[in-house]
Design an enzyme around this catalytic site. Structure first.
Site, PDB file in Angstrom:
ATOM      1  N   CYS A 159       0.867  -1.193   0.000  1.00  0.00           N
ATOM      2  CA  CYS A 159       0.000   0.000   0.000  1.00  0.00           C
ATOM      3  C   CYS A 159       0.901   1.240   0.000  1.00  0.00           C
ATOM      4  O   CYS A 159       2.065   1.143  -0.390  1.00  0.00           O
ATOM      5  CB  CYS A 159      -0.975  -0.026   1.177  1.00  0.00           C
TER       6      CYS A 159
ATOM      7  N   ARG B  98      -3.334  -0.625   5.435  1.00  0.00           N
ATOM      8  CA  ARG B  98      -3.948  -1.667   4.612  1.00  0.00           C
ATOM      9  C   ARG B  98      -3.061  -2.880   4.346  1.00  0.00           C
ATOM     10  O   ARG B  98      -3.520  -4.015   4.471  1.00  0.00           O
ATOM     11  CB  ARG B  98      -4.390  -1.074   3.261  1.00  0.00           C
TER      12      ARG B  98
ATOM     13  N   ASP C 288      -8.253   4.100   1.423  1.00  0.00           N
ATOM     14  CA  ASP C 288      -7.221   4.241   2.452  1.00  0.00           C
ATOM     15  C   ASP C 288      -7.840   4.728   3.767  1.00  0.00           C
ATOM     16  O   ASP C 288      -8.320   5.861   3.845  1.00  0.00           O
ATOM     17  CB  ASP C 288      -6.173   5.241   1.962  1.00  0.00           C
TER      18      ASP C 288
END
Ligand code: 4NP
Length: 152
Positions: free
Chosen positions: A8, A14, A125
């Site tokens: 990420c 994440r 996000d």
């Protein structure tokens, strides 16, 4: 040995979540010996302070009963492209950033996690949305579909 790197932007929300959720699925299936699993980010700023997993990610993993160890952020390196079999990004911007760092995806190793599902999309996000529940649901859906796609 199947080597998987989840990627990420910051490697604190994440991709560590995806790494941990995928490790847990693999463990539940008794497939640990088949895999090497890690995560990384496309930005270097966290590497400077070697940041641990975001508290929102830790909280949701605890709530869902998913065991985990600490992970410290690192930036993806060019050599990761050769080492890993699957480089699994969370969104399409990650893919552009990964290719900027490792070069073109000559061997077709780079994918987006939710492209393994029937509803391809980015994983938003939670650093910006604050919605770690949504991230967890997306990550779990993607990890289950990714594992299934490997036909083990
Ligand atoms: P992640 O989220 O890419 O899911 O780890 C972010 C974490 C940190 C920052 C941005 C996104 N940041 O700007 O520090």
């Amino acid at each position: 040995m199947i080597k998987v790197l989840f990627v990420c932007l910051g490697n604190i929300c994440r991709s560590p979540m995806a790494q941990i959720v995928f490790e847990n699925l693999v463990r539940e299936e008794g497939l640990e010996s088949e895999f090497e699993i890690d995560s990384a980010g496309t930005e270097g700023y966290n590497e400077m302070c070697h940041a641990g997993i975001h508290r929102g990610t830790k909280e949701i993993l605890r709530r869902k009963g998913v065991p985990f160890k600490e992970h410290y952020s690192r930036k993806i390196r060019k050599k990761d492209y050769d080492y890993y079999d699957y480089i699994v990004a969370m969104d399409s911007e990650n893919i552009e950033d990964i290719e900027y760092i490792v070069g073109a995806d000559r061997e077709g190793k780079i994918s987006r996690l939710l492209d393994y599902t029937t509803h391809p999309r980015n994983i938003k996000d939670p650093w910006y949305t604050g919605n770690f529940d949504e991230t967890y649901d997306d990550v779990l859906e993607g990890c289950e579909a990714f594992l299934k796609s490997l036909n083990l």
